[in-house]
Scaffold this active site. Sequence first.
Site, PDB file in Angstrom:
ATOM      1  N   ARG A   1       0.852  -1.183   0.000  1.00  0.00           N
ATOM      2  CA  ARG A   1       0.000   0.000   0.000  1.00  0.00           C
ATOM      3  C   ARG A   1       0.894   1.242   0.000  1.00  0.00           C
ATOM      4  O   ARG A   1       2.065   1.192   0.406  1.00  0.00           O
ATOM      5  CB  ARG A   1      -0.906   0.031   1.231  1.00  0.00           C
ATOM      6  CG  ARG A   1      -1.880  -1.140   1.338  1.00  0.00           C
ATOM      7  CD  ARG A   1      -2.712  -1.002   2.599  1.00  0.00           C
ATOM      8  NE  ARG A   1      -3.716  -2.055   2.728  1.00  0.00           N
ATOM      9  CZ  ARG A   1      -3.533  -3.179   3.415  1.00  0.00           C
ATOM     10  NH1 ARG A   1      -2.377  -3.396   4.043  1.00  0.00           N
ATOM     11  NH2 ARG A   1      -4.477  -4.088   3.479  1.00  0.00           N
TER      12      ARG A   1
ATOM     13  N   LYS B   1      -2.764  -2.096   7.752  1.00  0.00           N
ATOM     14  CA  LYS B   1      -3.888  -1.486   8.455  1.00  0.00           C
ATOM     15  C   LYS B   1      -3.986  -2.030   9.871  1.00  0.00           C
ATOM     16  O   LYS B   1      -3.697  -3.193  10.124  1.00  0.00           O
ATOM     17  CB  LYS B   1      -5.188  -1.757   7.689  1.00  0.00           C
ATOM     18  CG  LYS B   1      -5.261  -1.017   6.357  1.00  0.00           C
ATOM     19  CD  LYS B   1      -6.595  -1.239   5.677  1.00  0.00           C
ATOM     20  CE  LYS B   1      -6.707  -0.427   4.402  1.00  0.00           C
ATOM     21  NZ  LYS B   1      -8.014  -0.632   3.723  1.00  0.00           N
TER      22      LYS B   1
ATOM     23  N   HIS C   1      -2.009   2.429  -6.026  1.00  0.00           N
ATOM     24  CA  HIS C   1      -2.857   1.272  -5.755  1.00  0.00           C
ATOM     25  C   HIS C   1      -3.059   0.431  -7.016  1.00  0.00           C
ATOM     26  O   HIS C   1      -3.352  -0.767  -6.925  1.00  0.00           O
ATOM     27  CB  HIS C   1      -4.206   1.723  -5.179  1.00  0.00           C
ATOM     28  CG  HIS C   1      -4.681   0.865  -4.049  1.00  0.00           C
ATOM     29  ND1 HIS C   1      -4.019   0.771  -2.849  1.00  0.00           N
ATOM     30  CD2 HIS C   1      -5.755   0.032  -3.942  1.00  0.00           C
ATOM     31  CE1 HIS C   1      -4.663  -0.069  -2.055  1.00  0.00           C
ATOM     32  NE2 HIS C   1      -5.716  -0.529  -2.691  1.00  0.00           N
TER      33      HIS C   1
ATOM     34  N   ARG D   1      -0.488  -2.127  -6.959  1.00  0.00           N
ATOM     35  CA  ARG D   1      -0.873  -3.183  -6.005  1.00  0.00           C
ATOM     36  C   ARG D   1      -1.889  -4.125  -6.646  1.00  0.00           C
ATOM     37  O   ARG D   1      -1.773  -5.356  -6.517  1.00  0.00           O
ATOM     38  CB  ARG D   1      -1.449  -2.526  -4.749  1.00  0.00           C
ATOM     39  CG  ARG D   1      -1.969  -3.483  -3.680  1.00  0.00           C
ATOM     40  CD  ARG D   1      -2.289  -2.670  -2.432  1.00  0.00           C
ATOM     41  NE  ARG D   1      -3.188  -3.334  -1.513  1.00  0.00           N
ATOM     42  CZ  ARG D   1      -2.809  -4.157  -0.537  1.00  0.00           C
ATOM     43  NH1 ARG D   1      -1.521  -4.432  -0.389  1.00  0.00           N
ATOM     44  NH2 ARG D   1      -3.690  -4.696   0.286  1.00  0.00           N
TER      45      ARG D   1
ATOM     46  N   HIS E   1      -4.761  -8.778   3.490  1.00  0.00           N
ATOM     47  CA  HIS E   1      -6.206  -8.708   3.657  1.00  0.00           C
ATOM     48  C   HIS E   1      -6.626  -9.535   4.866  1.00  0.00           C
ATOM     49  O   HIS E   1      -6.234 -10.700   5.000  1.00  0.00           O
ATOM     50  CB  HIS E   1      -6.917  -9.250   2.412  1.00  0.00           C
ATOM     51  CG  HIS E   1      -6.891  -8.301   1.254  1.00  0.00           C
ATOM     52  ND1 HIS E   1      -7.135  -8.696  -0.042  1.00  0.00           N
ATOM     53  CD2 HIS E   1      -6.657  -6.960   1.194  1.00  0.00           C
ATOM     54  CE1 HIS E   1      -7.037  -7.645  -0.843  1.00  0.00           C
ATOM     55  NE2 HIS E   1      -6.752  -6.591  -0.110  1.00  0.00           N
TER      56      HIS E   1
ATOM     57  N   TYR F   1      -9.998 -10.455  -7.162  1.00  0.00           N
ATOM     58  CA  TYR F   1      -8.970 -10.677  -8.177  1.00  0.00           C
ATOM     59  C   TYR F   1      -9.228 -11.935  -8.988  1.00  0.00           C
ATOM     60  O   TYR F   1      -8.644 -12.108 -10.062  1.00  0.00           O
ATOM     61  CB  TYR F   1      -7.584 -10.722  -7.524  1.00  0.00           C
ATOM     62  CG  TYR F   1      -7.217  -9.388  -6.927  1.00  0.00           C
ATOM     63  CD1 TYR F   1      -6.869  -8.308  -7.734  1.00  0.00           C
ATOM     64  CD2 TYR F   1      -7.254  -9.183  -5.551  1.00  0.00           C
ATOM     65  CE1 TYR F   1      -6.572  -7.071  -7.189  1.00  0.00           C
ATOM     66  CE2 TYR F   1      -6.949  -7.956  -5.004  1.00  0.00           C
ATOM     67  CZ  TYR F   1      -6.603  -6.910  -5.830  1.00  0.00           C
ATOM     68  OH  TYR F   1      -6.312  -5.683  -5.289  1.00  0.00           O
TER      69      TYR F   1
END
Length: 300
Positions: free
Chosen positions: A147, A173, A242, A245, A268, A277
Amino acid sequence: MSQAADAVAAWLAELAEQRRLSPHTISNYRRDLDKLLSAAGEMPLAELHGQQIRRFIGQMHAQGLGGRSLARTLSAWRGFFAWLGRHGAVPANPCEGVRSPKSPKLLPKALSVDEVNRLLEPFADDDPLLAARDTAMFELFYSSGLRLAELAALDRDALDSILHEGEVRVLGKRSKARIVPVGRMAQRALAAWAEVRDQLAGADEVALFVGQRGRRISHRVIEDRLAKRAVQLGLPRHVHPHMLRHSFASHVLQSSGDLRAVQEMLGHASIASTQVYTHLDFQHLARTYDAAHPRAKRKP
């Protein structure tokens, strides 16, 4: 400052200090809660109920906000009211049971392998230091699926594991750490940057990537440099960090088919976030089928 504004400030401070949410996330929450206070006007938050929240959301939708933006806004409101409830400031959470309007599910935009290769080719820049830095940053984005905030936060001491172990440790995150592989081409670009970094960095700067003033590079500068490079190379779309990514994730999935590994590399929390994806992967397969199969004249 009003009592409601004081409560917002207190909740955001708690999120920043205790849950260690990023400044970007805190800023988004603040904007979302500003919308709530504006919509509520003089009405005390404790007197709001579900029908009014639905009306506020409906008004914002009519003004052009999409379903995803409204879902994020409603999530911030719901969390704020839950916090108020725990402190005895409201009798109930008026956001419970309120749903945002649905919006079409958009697939992440990814570059093709050829476009990525063009983007990462050696690039002539007016300043060779900036060219070395940019190449290292963009190679690392694509190599490891980082990220923007994760890359900008890297310190110089990350070079040891990158160059010798072929891996990088990042904080994602909610300050969740993960270790991600770094590819050979990215290692090479980072080694070249390491040789010249001190010519640009301030004497006491610990950041791996720095701007022209010698301090840690800002998110905006990274975004602008990548977009500029894409334009100069004639790529037919706006390119942002992004997107690299997304390209990393879709290309790895196309080659390996290992959804769980891609989930772990992206950081994730839920595999549901990674499953998007698989749709990109099917698009790749469909294009290959249409181009190669002699009886593939299907309707779009």
